[in-house]
Write a protein that holds these residues in place. Structure first.
Motif, PDB file in Angstrom:
ATOM      1  N   ASN A  33     -33.577  10.672 -19.856  1.00  0.00           N
ATOM      2  CA  ASN A  33     -32.429  11.370 -20.430  1.00  0.00           C
ATOM      3  C   ASN A  33     -32.682  12.829 -20.756  1.00  0.00           C
ATOM      4  N   MET A 203     -20.715  17.333 -22.209  1.00  0.00           N
ATOM      5  CA  MET A 203     -22.049  16.745 -22.230  1.00  0.00           C
ATOM      6  C   MET A 203     -23.159  17.732 -22.559  1.00  0.00           C
ATOM      7  N   ASN A 247     -19.200  14.110 -13.044  1.00  0.00           N
ATOM      8  CA  ASN A 247     -19.430  14.727 -14.345  1.00  0.00           C
ATOM      9  C   ASN A 247     -20.653  15.636 -14.290  1.00  0.00           C
ATOM     10  N   GLU A 249     -23.679  16.952 -16.212  1.00  0.00           N
ATOM     11  CA  GLU A 249     -24.414  16.421 -17.354  1.00  0.00           C
ATOM     12  C   GLU A 249     -25.232  17.474 -18.086  1.00  0.00           C
ATOM     13  N   ASN A 263     -25.093  17.466 -11.598  1.00  0.00           N
ATOM     14  CA  ASN A 263     -24.708  16.063 -11.607  1.00  0.00           C
ATOM     15  C   ASN A 263     -25.467  15.402 -10.463  1.00  0.00           C
ATOM     16  N   LEU A 286     -29.675  14.157 -15.413  1.00  0.00           N
ATOM     17  CA  LEU A 286     -29.121  14.048 -16.754  1.00  0.00           C
ATOM     18  C   LEU A 286     -29.513  15.214 -17.647  1.00  0.00           C
TER      19      LEU A 286
END
Length: 400
Positions: A33, A203, A247, A249, A263, A286
């Protein structure tokens, strides 16, 4: 001239002149992440795990990664280091851990109540954690290296704080689901909600100055890429080329004009967001982090770690100067390259660096028309040079 072209082609095989991202071997298949580097070579990546959270470290620029031990089963969502030895991780359960020895040992410091949050430090002493209870954003502050934290400050309507960024010690921004953006002007003593530019989840956020910044996100149907030049009072929509529904990120700028967002692709701008062009599609990312202007890292699903090293690269940003212009872009039939300086050749490569076409030009030729009918849809790069070995790069997209 022929000798120079041969030497140049050999060089292209050994140098990533297009600023390509390379896939590193993380040794993990877990979702990553977050990524943070304390130097070009020393960095950390964190994410989920089967029995424990995944926390990785490299000391050689990502060539090798080794796992660190941290006593939590909850996936890591945010990493921030204030020095080469002192750093923090926040997990999915909003538990904060601290290391003072470069990640060898991690001490539990505090659990913040609420949904997943983010951490950000503006100095060795002063830092912030932003979380949410699903209804409001909750911001905490430390004055003593994360050992103790002040009572919270709340912002109504922030359902999930997804990113924090402070362009200066007193001014900071936070974004969340539902397109909510909050700002502090007094180093976190108070936060206020800004005009909402979108209802889609945001995000990430990054500001290149107190007033100029970018935020990204999306809802799965369309992406969001926004810019402000007045401290978040107004936002303008920006788009990638070609546009994407995925999306975004992450967003990160290495200087005022140069930034990256991502993305399934990683996109780059060299003109403060006026245009965003694709660089790679090596996997769903991410998070992004650049320890310097020439070296960057990205992390994502299935243990994905990418690296960009343009230290030894030929300048891929020459398309922003006045040597060339090209249109239309994207194209479905032909593309016209207009040249304002003398060149001797033009070579076209696909996104993998494979040569597609090679044109010899004369000094009086100021316009080249490239027929792309035989090209497949995708991203192509063209390289121009002359007898003085001046080189310019441009990138165009075929979309038939």
């Amino acid at each position: 001239m022929k000798t120079f072209i041969c030497i140049l082609i050999i060089s292209l095989q050994s140098l990533s002149i297009f600023g390509q991202w390379t896939t590193l071997n993380s040794g993990s298949t877990e979702k990553l992440n977050t990524v943070y580097f304390t130097s070009d070579n020393v960095g950390y990546a964190g994410g989920s795990g089967v029995t424990n959270a995944t926390l990785l470290k490299t000391i050689d620029g990502g060539t090798n990664w080794f796992p660190l031990t941290i006593n939590t089963i909850h996936e890591i969502v945010s990493i921030f280091f204030t020095s080469p030895d002192t750093g923090f991780v926040l997990n999915y359960n909003n538990e904060l851990y601290k290391t003072t020895d470069g990640g060898n040992n991690w001490l539990f410091k505090k659990q913040f109540w609420g949904y997943t949050g983010k951490i950000y430090f503006t100095s060795n002493l002063i830092g912030y954690v932003g979380v949410s209870d699903g209804v409001q954003g909750i911001f905490h502050k430390t004055y003593d290296e994360g050992n103790t934290w002040t009572d919270s400050v709340t912002v109504t309507g922030m359902s999930n704080v997804t990113a924090l960024h402070f362009p200066s010690s007193s001014i900071g921004y936070a974004v969340s689901f539902g397109g909510k953006i909050a700002k502090t002007l007094d180093a976190g003593l108070s936060w206020s909600e800004l005009t909402q530019p979108t209802t889609k989840p945001l995000m990430d956020v990054f500001f290149t100055s107190d007033n100029v910044g970018y935020t990204v996100g999306g809802d799965g149907l369309s992406s969001v890429l926004l810019k402000t030049i007045n401290g978040g009072n107004d936002w303008t929509l920006q788009t990638t080329s070609p546009p994407t529904m995925q999306n975004h990120e992450a967003v990160f700028f290495t200087e005022e004009t140069t930034g990256y967002c991502g993305n399934g692709y990683i996109y780059k701008t060299i003109n403060s967001g006026t245009t965003w062009n694709p660089m790679t599609s090596n996997g769903q990312i991410l998070d992004l982090f650049f320890p310097s202007s020439t070296i960057g890292y990205a992390v994502g699903y299935s243990g994905l770690i990418l690296k960009l090293n343009s230290t030894n690269s030929i300048n891929e940003d020459m398309e922003s100067d006045e040597i060339i212009s090209f249109f239309p872009n994207p194209t479905n039939n032909q593309i016209t390259v207009s040249i304002t300086q003398d060149v001797g050749f033009l070579i076209i490569y696909d996104l993998n660096g494979k040569e597609i076409d090679n044109y010899n030009t004369n000094q009086n030729e100021k316009e080249i028309i490239i027929d792309v009918a035989k090209y497949e849809n995708g991203v192509y790069t063209f390289l121009l040079g002359n007898q003085n070995q001046k080189i310019s790069l441009g990138r165009f997209i075929v979309n038939k």
